[in-house]
Design an enzyme around this catalytic site. Structure first.
Site, PDB file in Angstrom:
ATOM      1  N   LYS A  60       0.861  -1.192   0.000  1.00  0.00           N
ATOM      2  CA  LYS A  60       0.000   0.000   0.000  1.00  0.00           C
ATOM      3  C   LYS A  60       0.894   1.237   0.000  1.00  0.00           C
ATOM      4  CE  LYS A  60      -4.377   0.829   2.344  1.00  0.00           C
ATOM      5  NZ  LYS A  60      -5.044   0.716   3.642  1.00  0.00           N
ATOM      6  N   VAL A  61       0.659   2.109  -0.977  1.00  0.00           N
ATOM      7  CA  VAL A  61       1.520   3.279  -1.173  1.00  0.00           C
ATOM      8  C   VAL A  61       0.635   4.525  -1.229  1.00  0.00           C
ATOM      9  CG1 VAL A  61       3.234   4.333  -2.727  1.00  0.00           C
ATOM     10  CG2 VAL A  61       3.104   1.838  -2.534  1.00  0.00           C
TER      11      VAL A  61
END
Ligand code: E4P
Length: 224
Positions: free
Chosen positions: A84-85
């Site tokens: 997750k960015v």
């Protein structure tokens, strides 16, 4: 539509997984804080053991090189880890490189359709528009889902629309109606999806009538 649970609580993850309809898990730093996670990578590994589907684990870094380092470590934990960015400039750059490397990503903290367009162009596996937080500021979170679904359909982007920051069953219903690929929700909302007072009342009546029928059969036998 895929259902993810939005939590870092292992008991809730097991409870949702036992229902047999869970497709994945999303976590974030706040959810980890809530349950007092001490060793993040170990915790992610445990979640990946419980659930077959995708497990989103978020990077903390905000600079490209550091995001890449964290992403590589997280991706090594298990095959079902999705990195997750955050949807920031350095994040988009990292998502592009990770996508080229074959590492799957969930682009988080999306609050506009133009942000979602950039995430798709960078090759994100998932885009996470935060419906509830938009509603919280008197705007229309569901309109964002509608816009992103339309834009992705127009251009054939493969990035999946993951409706996030879901607060109640109507968010799930509306997101499904609009064609969102995934909804991630707390355990409370999963339980709310299931419940209907007419189901409970109806079942109670059926069971009572069945008991009454058995009683009348018993009385008939006594009489004959
Ligand atoms: C999504 O992946 C996020 O973790 C989450 O849905 C945020 O929800 P919140 O706005 O209820 O914190």
């Amino acid at each position: 539509m895929k259902f993810f649970i939005d939590t870092a609580d292992l008991d809730e993850i097991r409870e949702a997984n036992d229902l047999g309809v869970l497709d994945g898990v999303t976590t974030n730093p706040s959810l980890c804080y809530k349950v007092g996670v001490r060793n993040f990578e170990k915790h992610v590994a445990t979640i990946c053991d419980i659930v077959d589907g995708d497990v989103s684990a978020e990077v903390i870094a905000t600079e490209y090189d550091a995001i890449m380092d964290e992403a590589h470590s997280l991706a090594k934990i298990a095959d079902n880890v999705v990195v997750k960015v955050p949807l920031i400039k350095e994040g988009i750059k990292a998502i592009k490189t990770l996508s080229d490397e074959g590492i799957r990503t969930n682009c988080t903290l999306c609050f506009s359709a133009t942000q979602a367009l950039l995430a798709a162009k960078a090759g994100a596996t998932y885009i996470s528009p935060f419906i509830g937080r938009i509603d919280d500021i008197s705007s229309d979170g569901m309109q964002l889902i509608a816009d992103v679904v339309t834009i992705y359909t127009n251009y054939g982007y493969e990035t999946e629309v993951l409706a996030a920051s879901v607060r109640h069953p109507m968010h799930v219903m509306e997101a499904a109606r609009l064609g969102a690929d995934v909804a991630t929700m707390p355990m409370k909302v999963i339980n709310q999806l299931l419940k209907h007072p007419l189901t409970d009342n109806g079942l109670e009546r059926f069971l009572n009538d069945w008991d009454a029928l058995q009683e009348s059969i018993k009385q008939d036998k006594v009489a004959t």
